[in-house]
Enzyme design. Structure first.
Site, PDB file in Angstrom:
ATOM      1  N   ASP A  39      37.770  42.871  36.450  1.00  0.00           N
ATOM      2  CA  ASP A  39      38.095  43.361  37.796  1.00  0.00           C
ATOM      3  C   ASP A  39      37.812  44.868  37.822  1.00  0.00           C
ATOM      4  O   ASP A  39      38.395  45.636  37.054  1.00  0.00           O
ATOM      5  CB  ASP A  39      39.577  43.083  38.083  1.00  0.00           C
ATOM      6  CG  ASP A  39      39.994  43.625  39.440  1.00  0.00           C
ATOM      7  OD1 ASP A  39      39.286  43.329  40.413  1.00  0.00           O
ATOM      8  OD2 ASP A  39      40.987  44.348  39.526  1.00  0.00           O
TER       9      ASP A  39
ATOM     10  N   THR B   7      35.661  45.064  44.389  1.00  0.00           N
ATOM     11  CA  THR B   7      35.911  46.396  43.816  1.00  0.00           C
ATOM     12  C   THR B   7      34.734  46.873  42.975  1.00  0.00           C
ATOM     13  O   THR B   7      34.389  48.054  42.990  1.00  0.00           O
ATOM     14  CB  THR B   7      37.183  46.376  42.951  1.00  0.00           C
ATOM     15  OG1 THR B   7      37.108  45.286  42.039  1.00  0.00           O
ATOM     16  CG2 THR B   7      38.413  46.223  43.800  1.00  0.00           C
ATOM     17  N   THR B   8      34.082  45.949  42.248  1.00  0.00           N
ATOM     18  CA  THR B   8      32.901  46.325  41.468  1.00  0.00           C
ATOM     19  C   THR B   8      31.740  46.619  42.410  1.00  0.00           C
ATOM     20  O   THR B   8      30.996  47.589  42.234  1.00  0.00           O
ATOM     21  CB  THR B   8      32.515  45.186  40.494  1.00  0.00           C
ATOM     22  OG1 THR B   8      33.678  44.800  39.763  1.00  0.00           O
ATOM     23  CG2 THR B   8      31.443  45.617  39.529  1.00  0.00           C
TER      24      THR B   8
ATOM     25  N   ASP C 268      43.446  38.562  43.696  1.00  0.00           N
ATOM     26  CA  ASP C 268      42.222  38.806  44.466  1.00  0.00           C
ATOM     27  C   ASP C 268      41.960  37.656  45.432  1.00  0.00           C
ATOM     28  O   ASP C 268      41.628  37.871  46.603  1.00  0.00           O
ATOM     29  CB  ASP C 268      41.018  38.960  43.526  1.00  0.00           C
ATOM     30  CG  ASP C 268      41.018  40.315  42.815  1.00  0.00           C
ATOM     31  OD1 ASP C 268      42.019  41.042  42.976  1.00  0.00           O
ATOM     32  OD2 ASP C 268      40.052  40.639  42.108  1.00  0.00           O
TER      33      ASP C 268
END
Length: 541
Positions: free
Chosen positions: A60, A93-94, A390
């Site tokens: 994550d 998020t990445t 998530d």
């Protein structure tokens, strides 16, 4: 000759101009390199060991960047947008970090060639606005009036979110579970009403969803085993009251003249405790939960009267029980009337793995649920919890914003094509920069290919070719067959809000870093600037 003017303290590090800007861009590239390989279903995991020796395994982006302890001021911006994406949407998020770094990478050559950063910033903001308009134009709205269709959409969104996680092979188990959990909540979808409890032992398939509140049995004294473990329609007293005989404070002093006086003090202590327990018993409560300890005397007292008690219940669990079962948390036992007692259809204590859990089922007030996670290694269970968080966030977003787009790099490739075509209609330097923005969007598809071990050049060429046609807008990377596929047909769906938020945040971060042309680092305070030490024993005033 004029003497030099000294403005800043000696040792201040000041760097400015184009080299400073390029240095900031390079720092952001390093951050992106750290998490680049975690993107997508074939992404790798990172093992991060902290100062205290605690190991965390995760893919994550927000978790990794949080644990990296970045010190470079410009690179910290990427950490911040990753955190904001996690808080706002929960997933992507990445992606957001990679996009921001790629925007900066594309702008680097223009900065070195002397293009003013404000021209680049203006073009990036225009391109972001056009990209968001394009997403809103082609996104697919889902009808809310058909519950079955909506549920299918939510399950597909949850499965897509889970497919890039460590538990991707169990997404058929967890996707419906996550959707059920979110559907149990009320209209505001409060995240704190979903409890996730980790129980070591067993297999991941043994994880289940409890409609109601469940928490681990707290520390208990002798007499606990005599209590009943199951009640139908119980009255629940929620307290913040200590039911335990306290030992005297250190250095406390009581002067007594004879034994009778001492006995009176002891009796008074016992009497206060018994009065409290009597009032709780008379209130009609069957289950007593307290944030503070419930001692052995009280445990035995309640067991004799066919009541269940648990002390040292955590604040979070007590609040969830209150919201689920009604009633309110009391700080005294004087006003225990029926309106401050909660209730539920069934209370039961059950053994789950090596732990005992207290279950409150059929809660009338708030909609709440608890996911019980099973598994072997602690790090694996922690990563599972992050993955479920998530997925839960994605499902919440999909319920509130019921429009989806295809994932797997499809939407980015479509916007990339659109921006490149649009750039040809713009004159001046903006044409080059908007086109570079479009090129930067291809990073998602390219990285998905590289992480899966595919030939990214070949697959990107195929994607560009198919997106140039009118009916190819949903084509993205097909991870399973090393090819391209219509990801909308393949049900690789993501809420459009995830992409809109990622583009906005990444563009803002890139513009922010491009607008900085000077960094001034103040020197650390020397010995003379340190605060005076405090007065200790024997130190003169």
């Amino acid at each position: 000759m004029q003497a030099p003017i000294i403005l800043l303290k000696e040792g201040t590090d000041s760097s400015q101009g184009i080299p400073q800007l390029v240095s900031n861009i390079n720092a952001c590239q390093v951050i992106a390199e750290a998490i680049r390989t975690t993107l997508g279903p074939r992404g790798m995991d990172k093992l991060i060991v902290q100062n205290n020796g605690k190991a965390t395994i995760s893919n994550d982006g927000a978790t990794i960047l949080n644990l990296l302890d970045v010190v470079h001021p410009a690179a910290k911006t990427l950490v911040d947008i990753s955190k904001s994406q996690d808080a706002e949407v929960g997933d992507g998020t990445t992606t957001v970090t990679l996009l921001a770094a790629e925007f900066l990478k594309q702008s680097k050559s223009y900065v070195e060639d002397g293009v003013h950063p404000q021209i680049i910033i203006r073009a990036y903001r225009r391109a972001t606005q056009l990209a968001i308009e394009k997403i809103r134009e082609i996104q697919v709205e889902i009808k809310k009036d058909d519950p079955k269709e909506q549920r299918e959409l939510l399950e597909k969104c949850a499965a897509t979110a889970l497919s890039s996680k460590l538990i991707a092979s169990y997404k058929d188990l967890f996707a419906p579970m996550v959707v059920d959990a979110v559907m149990m909540l009320d209209d505001l979808l409060p995240l704190n009403m979903i409890g996730i409890k980790k129980i070591s032992g067993g297999a991941l398939e043994d994880s289940n969803l409890v409609a109601g509140v469940a928490f681990k049995k707290t520390f208990s004294y002798a007499g606990f085993e005599m209590q009943r473990k199951k009640y139908k329609n119980p009255k629940i007293a929620l307290l913040n009251v200590e039911l335990e005989l306290k030992s005297e404070k250190e250095n406390a002093e009581i002067r007594v003249n004879n034994v009778e006086d001492y006995q009176e003090i002891v009796d008074a202590e016992w009497q206060i405790l018994y009065d409290k327990m009597k009032l709780i018993c008379e209130s009609g409560a069957n289950v007593v939960l307290s944030k503070l300890p419930i001692g052995d005397v009280a445990t035995q007292y309640f067991a004799d009267r066919d009541m269940f008690c648990a002390g040292r219940v955590t604040q979070e669990d007590l609040k969830r029980t209150m919201k689920a079962c009604g009633g309110s948390i009391q700080t005294s036992v004087q006003q225990l009337t029926l309106d401050v007692l909660g209730t539920c259809e069934e209370f039961e204590e059950e053994q789950v793995g090596g732990e005992r859990f207290n279950f409150f089922r059929g809660c009338p007030q708030a909609k709440t649920c608890t996911i019980l996670l099973r598994g072997g290694a602690e790090q694996f269970m922690e990563e599972t919890e992050r993955s479920l968080h998530d997925a839960i966030m994605i499902v919440r977003r999909a319920i509130k914003n019921d429009a989806v787009v295809a994932g797997g790099g499809a939407i980015e490739m479509e916007i990339s094509k659109y921006l490149r075509n649009y750039a040809r209609t713009v004159k001046g330097k903006q044409q080059l920069i908007i086109s570079a923005y479009g090129k930067a969007l291809e990073v998602t598809a390219r990285q998905l290919c590289e992480n899966a071990g595919f030939d990214s050049t070949n697959i990107l060429n195929k994607l560009r070719q198919v997106h140039a046609k009118d009916n190819g807008k949903w084509f993205g990377v097909d991870i399973n067959n090393e090819d391209i596929a219509d990801n909308f047909e393949a049900c690789v769906w993501e809420p459009s809000i995830v992409k809109i938020n990622a583009l906005t945040a990444a563009s803002e971060a890139a513009c922010l870093i491009l607008s900085v042309d000077e960094t001034v680092k103040n020197p650390r305070s020397g010995q003379g600037d340190q605060p005076a030490p405090g007065r200790g024993r024997g130190r003169p005033r």
